[in-house]
Design a protein around this motif. Structure first.
Motif, PDB file in Angstrom:
ATOM      1  N   PRO A  64       0.904  -1.150   0.027  1.00 45.95           N
ATOM      2  CA  PRO A  64       0.037  -0.015   0.085  1.00 45.95           C
ATOM      3  C   PRO A  64       0.879   0.999   0.121  1.00 45.95           C
ATOM      4  CG  PRO A  64      -0.032  -0.942   2.372  1.00 45.95           C
ATOM      5  CD  PRO A  64       0.795  -2.145   1.229  1.00 45.95           C
ATOM      6  N   ARG A  65       0.147   2.262  -0.449  1.00 40.45           N
ATOM      7  CA  ARG A  65       0.882   3.715  -0.446  1.00 40.45           C
ATOM      8  C   ARG A  65      -0.091   4.747   0.104  1.00 40.45           C
ATOM      9  NH1 ARG A  65       1.451   3.874  -6.940  1.00 40.45           N
ATOM     10  NH2 ARG A  65      -0.855   3.122  -6.235  1.00 40.45           N
ATOM     11  N   PRO A  66       0.657   5.509   0.901  1.00 41.40           N
ATOM     12  CA  PRO A  66      -0.083   6.621   1.394  1.00 41.40           C
ATOM     13  C   PRO A  66      -1.114   7.320   0.344  1.00 41.40           C
ATOM     14  CG  PRO A  66       2.096   6.801   2.121  1.00 41.40           C
ATOM     15  CD  PRO A  66       2.178   5.907   0.925  1.00 41.40           C
ATOM     16  N   GLY A  67      -2.145   7.395   0.784  1.00 45.98           N
ATOM     17  CA  GLY A  67      -3.220   8.080  -0.070  1.00 45.98           C
ATOM     18  C   GLY A  67      -3.987   7.050  -0.921  1.00 45.98           C
ATOM     19  N   ASP A  68      -3.817   5.805  -0.932  1.00 47.65           N
ATOM     20  CA  ASP A  68      -4.571   4.927  -1.627  1.00 47.65           C
ATOM     21  C   ASP A  68      -6.078   4.771  -1.248  1.00 47.65           C
ATOM     22  OD1 ASP A  68      -2.358   4.172  -3.422  1.00 47.65           O
ATOM     23  OD2 ASP A  68      -2.039   2.046  -1.934  1.00 47.65           O
ATOM     24  N   PRO A  69      -7.062   4.838  -2.012  1.00 47.82           N
ATOM     25  CA  PRO A  69      -8.321   4.894  -1.991  1.00 47.82           C
ATOM     26  C   PRO A  69      -8.737   3.561  -1.254  1.00 47.82           C
ATOM     27  CG  PRO A  69      -8.436   5.052  -4.070  1.00 47.82           C
ATOM     28  CD  PRO A  69      -6.948   5.233  -3.629  1.00 47.82           C
ATOM     29  N   LEU A  70      -9.597   3.437  -0.332  1.00 48.29           N
ATOM     30  CA  LEU A  70     -10.147   2.175   0.477  1.00 48.29           C
ATOM     31  C   LEU A  70     -10.559   1.353  -0.667  1.00 48.29           C
ATOM     32  CD1 LEU A  70     -10.763   0.662   2.776  1.00 48.29           C
ATOM     33  CD2 LEU A  70     -12.916   1.931   3.111  1.00 48.29           C
TER      34      LEU A  70
END
Length: 327
Positions: A64-70
């Motif tokens: 995962p990367r910061p800001g990935d939408p749910l």
């Protein structure tokens, strides 16, 4: 309450619950087919489904990367539905095939002689036709995936084909069952990425250990009849040392799951599901009485809860990543 089925009477299979929807809703002529597919005992397809859903959830939340939408961190609902349909169809096809191979053995075992083939409720030709129908349903599901996942799914058929014969030649038929029942741990990742990586392989190995563990508990129901008939199993092999083996098998499964999560960079909160699953497995081992068939069946079925705990842990981890910037 439906009587237990016999050559003279229509009824339920010995270890199927009375009052199940199969016996309340389906016409009697369909009962034997539902019994061949084990629709009256859903625990089988549930346990087949969990590695698929774990793998799909792990793949969706991997790296995962910061800001990935749910939504991008959760498994696609369509894939979950396809895996559900596929698990029901292929578990049914596998059980029908197993009954065709094991008809003579099933006729000698108390718990299984009420199955449709030994009870004479369907012919072998009818059973083969029903197997083909279920296999075609599974193929229709498989064709919805990418070409790599399709090829990977087809490869599993070799293991499924040899499994029913293993109890005649090895004390480890549960290992071969694990290879087949855990295949979904590879499929979910393959559907997402179009290849296989370390996390999927470790999830697969962990699932194999889990399957060997819970099916050993299941096999303790039939160990006396198996000894008479000459059927081999890890239940007979482990004997009074079963609890010690379960500690190793379940413990190894949890370690492999944790390595899979770590190598996929799954969110740390996902480990909460593994901790809860470990507590449940510990309870199974502590409660187990290998000489109580009814309890063995209950503990075997309780592994559906292990599946939920691991899956919900992965979903919770994905939600935590999406909400973390807000907290």
């Amino acid at each position: 309450m439906e009587p237990v089925q016999s050559k003279a009477a229509q009824g339920r299979v010995a270890d199927a619950p009375s009052g199940h929807w199969v016996y309340r809703i389906l016409p009697r002529w369909l009962w034997p087919y539902a019994q061949l597919a084990r629709w009256d005992r859903p625990i089988g397809w549930q346990l087949l489904l969990w590695p698929c859903w774990w793998s799909a959830a792990l793949a969706a939340s991997a790296y995962p990367r910061p800001g990935d939408p749910l939504l991008s961190l959760l498994p696609a609902p369509w894939y979950l539905v396809l895996f559900l349909i596929g698990a029901i169809a292929m578990r049914g096809a596998g059980c029908t095939y197993n009954d065709l191979v094991d008809q003579d053995i099933d006729n000698q075992v108390e718990r299984t002689r009420s199955r449709p083939l030994p009870a004479g409720k369907v012919t072998r030709r009818q059973a083969w036709a029903f197997l083909v129908i279920q296999a075609l349903a599974g193929l229709a599901v498989l064709l919805q995936f990418n070409s790599f996942a399709i090829l990977l799914g087809i490869c599993s058929l070799a293991i499924v084909a040899v499994y029913p014969f293993m109890k005649r030649f090895t004390n480890w038929p549960q290992l071969v069952l694990g290879l087949a029942f855990s295949w979904g741990a590879l499929m979910g990742w393959a559907v997402e990425f179009g290849d296989l990586d370390g996390p999927a392989v470790m999830l697969y190995i962990g699932s194999i250990l889990w399957v060997i563990g819970y099916d050993t508990i299941y096999a303790h129901q039939d160990k006396e009849d198996d000894a008479i008939v000459g059927v081999r199993s890890t239940a007979r092999l482990f004997g009074d040392n079963t609890k010690a083996w379960l500690v190793g098998l379940y413990g190894g499964a949890l370690v492999c799951f944790a390595i899979a999560f770590a190598s996929a960079q799954a969110p740390v909160p996902a480990l909460a599901g593994l901790v809860a699953a470990g507590a449940h497995m510990t309870r199974q081992i502590a409660m187990l009485d290998i000489d109580d068939p009814d309890q063995c069946m209950l503990l075997f079925r309780s592994n559906n809860q292990v599946g939920w705990l691991v899956f919900l842990g992965l979903i919770g981890g994905a939600v935590w990543v999406a909400l973390k910037p807000l907290v």
